[in-house]
Design a protein around this motif. Structure first.
Motif, PDB file in Angstrom:
ATOM      1  N   SER A 150      -2.526  -2.845  -7.168  1.00 14.24           N
ATOM      2  CA  SER A 150      -1.167  -3.226  -6.776  1.00 14.24           C
ATOM      3  C   SER A 150      -1.180  -4.414  -5.824  1.00 14.24           C
ATOM      4  O   SER A 150      -0.364  -5.334  -5.953  1.00 14.24           O
ATOM      5  CB  SER A 150      -0.454  -2.033  -6.120  1.00 14.24           C
ATOM      6  OG  SER A 150      -0.336  -0.956  -7.020  1.00 14.24           O
ATOM      7  N   ILE A 151      -2.107  -4.417  -4.871  1.00 15.93           N
ATOM      8  CA  ILE A 151      -2.222  -5.546  -3.943  1.00 15.93           C
ATOM      9  C   ILE A 151      -2.585  -6.810  -4.710  1.00 15.93           C
ATOM     10  O   ILE A 151      -2.036  -7.893  -4.462  1.00 15.93           O
ATOM     11  CB  ILE A 151      -3.272  -5.250  -2.856  1.00 15.93           C
ATOM     12  CG1 ILE A 151      -2.837  -4.077  -1.981  1.00 15.93           C
ATOM     13  CG2 ILE A 151      -3.535  -6.488  -1.997  1.00 15.93           C
ATOM     14  CD1 ILE A 151      -3.911  -3.591  -1.025  1.00 15.93           C
ATOM     15  N   ASN A 152      -3.502  -6.663  -5.650  1.00 11.10           N
ATOM     16  CA  ASN A 152      -3.942  -7.808  -6.446  1.00 11.10           C
ATOM     17  C   ASN A 152      -2.791  -8.402  -7.257  1.00 11.10           C
ATOM     18  O   ASN A 152      -2.706  -9.612  -7.455  1.00 11.10           O
ATOM     19  CB  ASN A 152      -5.082  -7.386  -7.375  1.00 11.10           C
ATOM     20  CG  ASN A 152      -5.850  -8.565  -7.930  1.00 11.10           C
ATOM     21  OD1 ASN A 152      -6.146  -9.514  -7.210  1.00 11.10           O
ATOM     22  ND2 ASN A 152      -6.165  -8.520  -9.201  1.00 11.10           N
ATOM     23  N   GLU A 153      -1.888  -7.546  -7.711  1.00 10.84           N
ATOM     24  CA  GLU A 153      -0.762  -8.005  -8.522  1.00 10.84           C
ATOM     25  C   GLU A 153       0.367  -8.596  -7.684  1.00 10.84           C
ATOM     26  O   GLU A 153       1.042  -9.534  -8.116  1.00 10.84           O
ATOM     27  CB  GLU A 153      -0.210  -6.835  -9.353  1.00 10.84           C
ATOM     28  CG  GLU A 153      -1.152  -6.358 -10.454  1.00 10.84           C
ATOM     29  CD  GLU A 153      -0.642  -5.100 -11.145  1.00 10.84           C
ATOM     30  OE1 GLU A 153       0.397  -4.553 -10.682  1.00 10.84           O
ATOM     31  OE2 GLU A 153      -1.278  -4.654 -12.108  1.00 10.84           O
ATOM     32  N   LYS A 154       0.574  -8.068  -6.472  1.00 16.48           N
ATOM     33  CA  LYS A 154       1.778  -8.401  -5.713  1.00 16.48           C
ATOM     34  C   LYS A 154       1.551  -9.262  -4.474  1.00 16.48           C
ATOM     35  O   LYS A 154       2.528  -9.765  -3.900  1.00 16.48           O
ATOM     36  CB  LYS A 154       2.493  -7.102  -5.299  1.00 16.48           C
ATOM     37  CG  LYS A 154       2.938  -6.265  -6.487  1.00 16.48           C
ATOM     38  CD  LYS A 154       3.563  -4.969  -6.050  1.00 16.48           C
ATOM     39  CE  LYS A 154       3.979  -4.132  -7.271  1.00 16.48           C
ATOM     40  NZ  LYS A 154       4.564  -2.835  -6.883  1.00 16.48           N
ATOM     41  N   ILE A 177       0.834  -1.207   0.000  1.00 16.63           N
ATOM     42  CA  ILE A 177       0.000   0.000   0.000  1.00 16.63           C
ATOM     43  C   ILE A 177       0.867   1.255   0.000  1.00 16.63           C
ATOM     44  O   ILE A 177       0.673   2.173  -0.807  1.00 16.63           O
ATOM     45  CB  ILE A 177      -0.956   0.001   1.208  1.00 16.63           C
ATOM     46  CG1 ILE A 177      -2.018  -1.096   1.057  1.00 16.63           C
ATOM     47  CG2 ILE A 177      -1.636   1.370   1.359  1.00 16.63           C
ATOM     48  CD1 ILE A 177      -2.911  -1.272   2.277  1.00 16.63           C
ATOM     49  N   LEU A 178       1.844   1.301   0.888  1.00 15.72           N
ATOM     50  CA  LEU A 178       2.709   2.481   0.977  1.00 15.72           C
ATOM     51  C   LEU A 178       3.502   2.694  -0.311  1.00 15.72           C
ATOM     52  O   LEU A 178       3.594   3.816  -0.820  1.00 15.72           O
ATOM     53  CB  LEU A 178       3.659   2.340   2.164  1.00 15.72           C
ATOM     54  CG  LEU A 178       3.053   2.565   3.542  1.00 15.72           C
ATOM     55  CD1 LEU A 178       4.055   2.224   4.636  1.00 15.72           C
ATOM     56  CD2 LEU A 178       2.587   4.008   3.699  1.00 15.72           C
ATOM     57  N   ASN A 179       4.088   1.622  -0.837  1.00 19.34           N
ATOM     58  CA  ASN A 179       4.874   1.749  -2.067  1.00 19.34           C
ATOM     59  C   ASN A 179       4.011   2.193  -3.243  1.00 19.34           C
ATOM     60  O   ASN A 179       4.435   3.013  -4.072  1.00 19.34           O
ATOM     61  CB  ASN A 179       5.564   0.429  -2.394  1.00 19.34           C
ATOM     62  CG  ASN A 179       6.714   0.116  -1.454  1.00 19.34           C
ATOM     63  OD1 ASN A 179       7.277   1.027  -0.835  1.00 19.34           O
ATOM     64  ND2 ASN A 179       7.073  -1.148  -1.342  1.00 19.34           N
ATOM     65  N   SER A 180       2.791   1.665  -3.330  1.00 20.32           N
ATOM     66  CA  SER A 180       1.923   2.014  -4.452  1.00 20.32           C
ATOM     67  C   SER A 180       1.432   3.455  -4.341  1.00 20.32           C
ATOM     68  O   SER A 180       1.315   4.153  -5.355  1.00 20.32           O
ATOM     69  CB  SER A 180       0.740   1.043  -4.541  1.00 20.32           C
ATOM     70  OG  SER A 180      -0.067   1.091  -3.374  1.00 20.32           O
ATOM     71  N   ILE A 181       1.163   3.914  -3.122  1.00 18.73           N
ATOM     72  CA  ILE A 181       0.739   5.307  -2.941  1.00 18.73           C
ATOM     73  C   ILE A 181       1.859   6.255  -3.349  1.00 18.73           C
ATOM     74  O   ILE A 181       1.634   7.228  -4.079  1.00 18.73           O
ATOM     75  CB  ILE A 181       0.308   5.549  -1.485  1.00 18.73           C
ATOM     76  CG1 ILE A 181      -1.044   4.875  -1.218  1.00 18.73           C
ATOM     77  CG2 ILE A 181       0.219   7.046  -1.178  1.00 18.73           C
ATOM     78  CD1 ILE A 181      -1.476   4.892   0.232  1.00 18.73           C
ATOM     79  N   ARG A 182       3.060   5.967  -2.896  1.00 24.00           N
ATOM     80  CA  ARG A 182       4.196   6.822  -3.272  1.00 24.00           C
ATOM     81  C   ARG A 182       4.408   6.804  -4.786  1.00 24.00           C
ATOM     82  O   ARG A 182       4.652   7.848  -5.403  1.00 24.00           O
ATOM     83  CB  ARG A 182       5.464   6.350  -2.563  1.00 24.00           C
ATOM     84  CG  ARG A 182       5.558   6.802  -1.114  1.00 24.00           C
ATOM     85  CD  ARG A 182       6.968   6.617  -0.566  1.00 24.00           C
ATOM     86  NE  ARG A 182       7.104   7.347   0.687  1.00 24.00           N
ATOM     87  CZ  ARG A 182       6.915   6.805   1.891  1.00 24.00           C
ATOM     88  NH1 ARG A 182       6.585   5.530   1.987  1.00 24.00           N
ATOM     89  NH2 ARG A 182       7.054   7.540   2.983  1.00 24.00           N
TER      90      ARG A 182
END
Length: 453
Positions: free
Chosen positions: A268-272, A156-161
């Motif tokens: 992003s969560i769905n992919e990773k 979550i943090l990485n995708s938001i950034r």
């Protein structure tokens, strides 16, 4: 029977050559060095099966008495879960599986010894109460359940950034020790700042507004502090906030940004994190449609028509929302200006007549809350960028102009129109993963009852 004393070794020049996920066909019959802690073990007399956990998962260690010195074998046999060891050994295929591998040790270093039996099962959701678990939080965080939660939090943090950076936002940092309340509330933590009183920041709000003058689009991911005397499962005294501010837009634009941001996070969560989602038994929220929007006034009318006792101008309790909304994201927009902080812009010429009193002075604001079911995740608004209007609003809220002089003075230099929002990281994680308690969405929670560990 008393535990035997097990000698601990220095790490010395031993270093990990492979993580657990790198133990594969490509290293069969090779000698590797793996390091981690014992997550479980099975004792079959002259044979031990040890699960060695690193940050990516488990590697099985096959320990045979006849192939190691008796001292090393007996030491391994006596070790409890959570002890740390290093193994240098040969990779072989597991006899009962064509797709799994194990390591037969040739050398062993015992790096640290667990002197107590494991307080929690690492493989399962613990039945131990959360306060007991929090007293040993570092051990609690080794459980599979929380490992999965915090791996998703990292995504979550990485995708938001990534999303905000790709959309031309600059990451900033603002002070966490401040001279006066950002929002004028009483829920502040006072601190001693040399020879005077200061406070821990409730929000970076005023600073991020000022920074739009220099950078236009800014965001910050940092802790906020709220001295709210609450013991609910959705409140923390120290929480992580994702604060976003953008120049030359209004609150409608920011709702679009927030909608798209949440979609990107879910994607992003769905992919990773498919493995973690499967382990947690979680289906991600449906992202097939834009988030619905309902005005505060429409919602109040709907609740009143459903025979709920609520008046226009009241806050809306989670209990009332539970009866109306399921597990979905949606916006409540255009809140009464009286319920919002002094920096929130009012809607022009938008008045509402209260059917109970006939009063037509209820001014609306250009504001929104993002909800998931009955859980509030984010608040945002168009901000006031005119100094006279801002000072008038501060006066209505009973705030001193002098206390906010550091902020007001920049408005003499043309603050651009701007809007933004703050999004609670823990609450977002709580919503996506359907966590029962927000304290399991943060590493070391702080609340009204807990200041340690």
């Amino acid at each position: 029977m008393e535990d035997k004393i097990i000698a601990e070794n220095e790490l010395g020049d031993w270093r990990r050559s492979h993580y657990s996920f790198q133990i594969s066909n490509s290293v069969i019959n090779q000698v590797v060095t793996v390091i981690g802690w014992i997550s479980s073990r099975r004792d079959h007399g002259n044979v031990l099966f040890v699960q060695l956990r690193d940050r990516f998962g488990d590697t099985q260690i096959l320990v045979k008495k006849k192939e190691l010195s008796e001292t090393i074998f007996e030491s391994l046999k006596s070790l409890k879960e959570h002890s740390s060891i290093a193994i240098r050994g040969r990779v072989v295929e597991q006899k009962n599986s064509s797709n799994e591998f194990e390591i037969m040790p040739e050398e062993v270093k015992i790096l640290s010894v667990s002197n107590k039996s494991a307080p929690f099962l690492t493989q399962a959701i613990s039945s131990i109460g959360i306060d007991t678990r929090l007293d040993l939080r570092a051990i609690d965080l080794r459980r599979n359940h929380l490992q999965n939660v915090f791996k998703i939090r990292n995504t979550i943090l990485n995708s938001i950034r990534g999303y905000l950076s790709d959309n031309y936002f600059v990451e900033v940092n603002t002070p966490k020790m401040i001279a006066t309340a950002t929002e004028g509330g009483a829920a502040l933590f006072p601190i001693f700042y040399y020879d005077r009183e200061a406070f821990l920041a409730q929000s970076p709000q005023l600073y991020k507004e000022q920074l739009t003058m220099a950078f236009e689009n800014v965001f910050e991911i940092a802790p906020i502090f709220r001295a709210e005397p609450s013991r609910t499962n959705r409140h923390l005294s120290e929480a992580m906030s994702i604060d976003v501010e953008k120049a030359y837009v209004d609150y409608n634009d920011m709702m679009d940004y927030l909608d798209n941001l949440i979609r990107f996070v879910i994607q992003s969560i769905n992919e990773k994190n498919q493995m973690e989602l499967k382990s947690l038994g979680i289906d991600l929220p449906d992202m097939s449609r834009p988030f619905s929007r309902i005005t505060y006034s429409q919602l109040i009318e709907n609740l009143q028509n459903s025979h709920k006792y609520i008046r226009w101008g009241d806050d809306i309790s989670p209990k009332l929302l539970k009866d109306v909304f399921g597990d979905e994201f949606y916006f409540i927009t255009d809140w009464p200006a009286s319920t919002k902080p002094f920096y929130v812009k009012s809607k022009k010429m938008d008045l509402l007549t209260d059917s109970n009193t006939g009063d037509d002075s209820h001014v609306l604001s250009e504001s929104f809350d993002l909800m998931y079911g009955s859980l509030e995740l984010s608040s945002g608004s168009t901000r006031i960028n005119n100094k006279v209007n801002l000072m008038d609003n501060m006066k209505k809220k009973g705030l001193s102009h002098k206390a906010f002089d550091y902020h007001l003075r920049v408005f003499d230099y043309g603050v651009p129109p701007h809007a933004g929002f703050g999004l609670g990281l823990e609450r977002l994680l709580m919503a996506i993963l359907k966590l029962d308690n927000i304290r399991d969405a943060t590493f070391y929670p702080r609340d009204i009852d807990r200041l340690t560990p």
